[in-house]
Scaffold this active site. Structure first.
Site, PDB file in Angstrom:
ATOM      1  N   ASP A 209       1.139   2.170 -20.503  1.00 36.13           N
ATOM      2  CA  ASP A 209      -0.130   2.866 -20.217  1.00 36.13           C
ATOM      3  C   ASP A 209       0.167   4.035 -19.281  1.00 36.13           C
ATOM      4  OD1 ASP A 209      -2.824   3.438 -20.180  1.00 36.13           O
ATOM      5  OD2 ASP A 209      -3.406   1.750 -18.913  1.00 36.13           O
TER       6      ASP A 209
ATOM      7  N   PHE B  36       0.850  -1.201   0.000  1.00 37.70           N
ATOM      8  CA  PHE B  36       0.000   0.000   0.000  1.00 37.70           C
ATOM      9  C   PHE B  36       0.881   1.244   0.000  1.00 37.70           C
ATOM     10  CE2 PHE B  36      -2.512   3.470   1.635  1.00 37.70           C
ATOM     11  CZ  PHE B  36      -3.689   3.311   0.925  1.00 37.70           C
TER      12      PHE B  36
HETATM   13  P1  ADP Z   1      -7.373  -0.075 -12.297  1.00 34.23           P
HETATM   14  O1  ADP Z   1      -6.567  -1.283 -12.672  1.00 34.23           O
HETATM   15  O2  ADP Z   1      -8.786  -0.396 -11.958  1.00 34.23           O
HETATM   16  O3  ADP Z   1      -7.258   1.050 -13.323  1.00 34.23           O
HETATM   17  P2  ADP Z   1      -5.355   1.194 -10.590  1.00 34.23           P
HETATM   18  O4  ADP Z   1      -4.253   0.219 -10.461  1.00 34.23           O
HETATM   19  O5  ADP Z   1      -5.160   2.340 -11.528  1.00 34.23           O
HETATM   20  O6  ADP Z   1      -6.750   0.466 -10.902  1.00 34.23           O
HETATM   21  O7  ADP Z   1      -5.668   1.753  -9.119  1.00 34.23           O
HETATM   22  C1  ADP Z   1      -6.790   2.597  -8.852  1.00 34.23           C
HETATM   23  C2  ADP Z   1      -6.368   3.730  -7.916  1.00 34.23           C
HETATM   24  O8  ADP Z   1      -5.886   3.177  -6.698  1.00 34.23           O
HETATM   25  C3  ADP Z   1      -5.213   4.553  -8.474  1.00 34.23           C
HETATM   26  O9  ADP Z   1      -5.673   5.646  -9.193  1.00 34.23           O
HETATM   27  C4  ADP Z   1      -4.462   4.973  -7.226  1.00 34.23           C
HETATM   28  O10 ADP Z   1      -4.987   6.194  -6.726  1.00 34.23           O
HETATM   29  C5  ADP Z   1      -4.759   3.892  -6.222  1.00 34.23           C
HETATM   30  N1  ADP Z   1      -3.628   2.944  -6.089  1.00 34.23           N
HETATM   31  C6  ADP Z   1      -3.063   2.197  -7.072  1.00 34.23           C
HETATM   32  N2  ADP Z   1      -2.073   1.422  -6.594  1.00 34.23           N
HETATM   33  C7  ADP Z   1      -2.003   1.681  -5.268  1.00 34.23           C
HETATM   34  C8  ADP Z   1      -1.173   1.196  -4.194  1.00 34.23           C
HETATM   35  N3  ADP Z   1      -0.235   0.272  -4.408  1.00 34.23           N
HETATM   36  N4  ADP Z   1      -1.373   1.711  -2.960  1.00 34.23           N
HETATM   37  C9  ADP Z   1      -2.334   2.637  -2.730  1.00 34.23           C
HETATM   38  N5  ADP Z   1      -3.161   3.127  -3.674  1.00 34.23           N
HETATM   39  C10 ADP Z   1      -3.001   2.653  -4.934  1.00 34.23           C
END
Ligand code: ADP
Length: 288
Positions: free
Chosen positions: A193, A93
Site C-alpha cells: 500500500d 513515535f
Molecule cells: P491509518 O491506518 O488510519 O491509515 P496511518 O498509519 O496511515 O493511519 O497513520 C495516520 C497518520 O499518522 C500518518 O499519515 C502519519 O502522518 C502519522 N503517523 C503514522 N505512523 C506514525 C508514527 N509511528 N509516529 C508518528 N506519526 C505517525
C-alpha cells in the site's frame, strides 16, 4: 481503556507509563490515532473498534515481518492488544521531517534491497490481511498471474458487485488482467500500500508504515507510487540502480493500480469509480 494501554506499554517497556498528554494525529483513513506521552517518552497509538481489531493485528504482523529483513526502517512495534471495546497498537513515535533528494534516493535503494533480499517460494501471505479496511485474500499460489487476477482484481470486482457496482463481466476482466501480466514475476515481500501517505522521513532516513504486506511481484509497490502522482525522480533512480524493472512494466503498472482504484471505489466510491472505469478502458486497449 486508557489504563489498559498504559499497562501494556509499561509491561512492554519495563518502565511505568502514565499518559500525561494525548494529542489526536490526523491523516489516516481507517484508524483513530494519537500521540500519547508521559511527559518524557512519546508513542504513536492507533485505535479501532474491537470488531476491527484484526486490522491492527495484521498491521502488527506485517510491520514485524518487514523489520526482520533490516533493509528499510519501519516504526518499532511497542505492543498491541485490546480493551473492552477497542483494539490498539502502540508504535515508536516518529518525528517526521521533509525528505531530501538523498533520502528519496535511499528510499528507492532500500526498497529495492527489500524486494531482492526477501525472495520467497510462493506468492501470498501467512494470513488474509487488509488493504485499507477491505479484506485482502492471500491464499498461497505459485502462479502470479492467477494470484493477482483472481485474488486481487476478481475479489474486488466481486465485492463491488455485492454493492451493485459493475464494470462488466467479472470472468472476462479477470482473464484480461491475467493476460496483461505477461512476465515471470518473483515473490518478493511487498509493502502492498505504498502511496506517499505511507512514506515518511526521520532524521535518520526513510520509514515506511501502514503496510498491507504479501509476497508478490515487486512491481506492485513501484506502480502504487505512481498512482497519485509520482515520487521524486531520485526514488526511481535509486530503485533502478539496485533492481532494474523488466520490460513491459509500463503496461503492467496499470493492471496493478487497477486493484487500488477498485479498492478505493469499494471504500470511498465517488470519483474513484470514474478513475477505475477509465483504467479498465485503458487496459482493454492494450493488446498482448
Ligand atoms: P491509518 O491506518 O488510519 O491509515 P496511518 O498509519 O496511515 O493511519 O497513520 C495516520 C497518520 O499518522 C500518518 O499519515 C502519519 O502522518 C502519522 N503517523 C503514522 N505512523 C506514525 C508514527 N509511528 N509516529 C508518528 N506519526 C505517525
Amino acid at each position: 481503556m486508557w489504563h489498559a494501554i498504559e499497562q501494556a506499554i509499561s509491561e512492554a517497556t519495563n518502565t511505568s507509563f502514565t499518559i500525561q498528554q494525548k494529542t489526536p494525529v490526523h491523516g489516516g483513513d481507517i484508524n483513530l490515532a494519537f500521540e500519547i506521552s508521559d511527559g518524557k517518552q512519546p508513542y504513536f497509538l492507533k485505535l479501532n473498534h474491537k470488531d476491527n481489531k484484526k486490522l491492527l493485528s495484521a498491521e502488527t504482523f506485517a510491520l514485524k515481518q518487514l523489520s526482520t529483513f533490516k533493509c528499510i526502517a519501519t516504526p518499532k512495534v511497542i505492543c498491541s492488544g485490546e480493551t473492552l471495546d477497542k483494539g490498539f497498537l502502540v508504535l515508536e513515535f516518529i518525528e517526521f521531517r521533509k525528505g531530501s533528494p538523498e533520502f528519496w534516493r535511499a528510499l528507492g535503494e532500500q526498497l529495492a534491497n527489500l524486494h531482492v533480499d526477501s525472495v520467497h517460494g510462493q506468492f501470498g501471505w501467512q494470513e488474509d490481511n487488509y488493504i485499507g479496511s477491505t479484506l485482502q485474500p492471500n491464499q498461497w499460489s505459485s502462479n502470479w498471474r492467477q494470484f493477482f487476477s483472481e485474488q486481487r482484481i476478481g475479489w474486488q470486482l466481486q465485492l463491488l458487485r455485492e454493492k451493485g457496482i459493475s464494470f462488466g463481466d467479472i470472468d472476462a476482466i479477470v482473464q484480461k488482467t491475467h493476460d496483461l501480466i505477461n512476465h515471470k514475476a518473483t515473490p518478493s515481500l511487498v509493502h502492498g500500500d505504498l502511496w506517499q501517505g505511507n512514506i515518511g522521513f526521520s532524521s535518520n532516513g526513510p520509514i515506511i508504515f501502514d503496510p498491507a504486506c504479501y509476497y508478490g511481484d515487486r512491481e506492485v509497490d513501484i506502480a502504487m507510487t505512481e498512482l497519485f502522482g509520482n515520487l521524486p525522480k531520485e526514488f526511481y533512480d535509486g530503485y533502478e540502480k539496485v533492481a532494474p524493472l523488466d520490460n513491459g512494466y509500463k503496461i503492467r503498472k496499470h493492471v496493478y493500480n487497477f486493484y487500488h482504484l477498485l479498492n478505493h471505489t469499494n471504500l470511498f466510491g465517488g470519483l474513484y469509480q470514474a478513475q477505475a472505469l477509465d483504467c479498465w478502458e485503458k487496459l482493454q486497449r492494450f493488446d498482448i
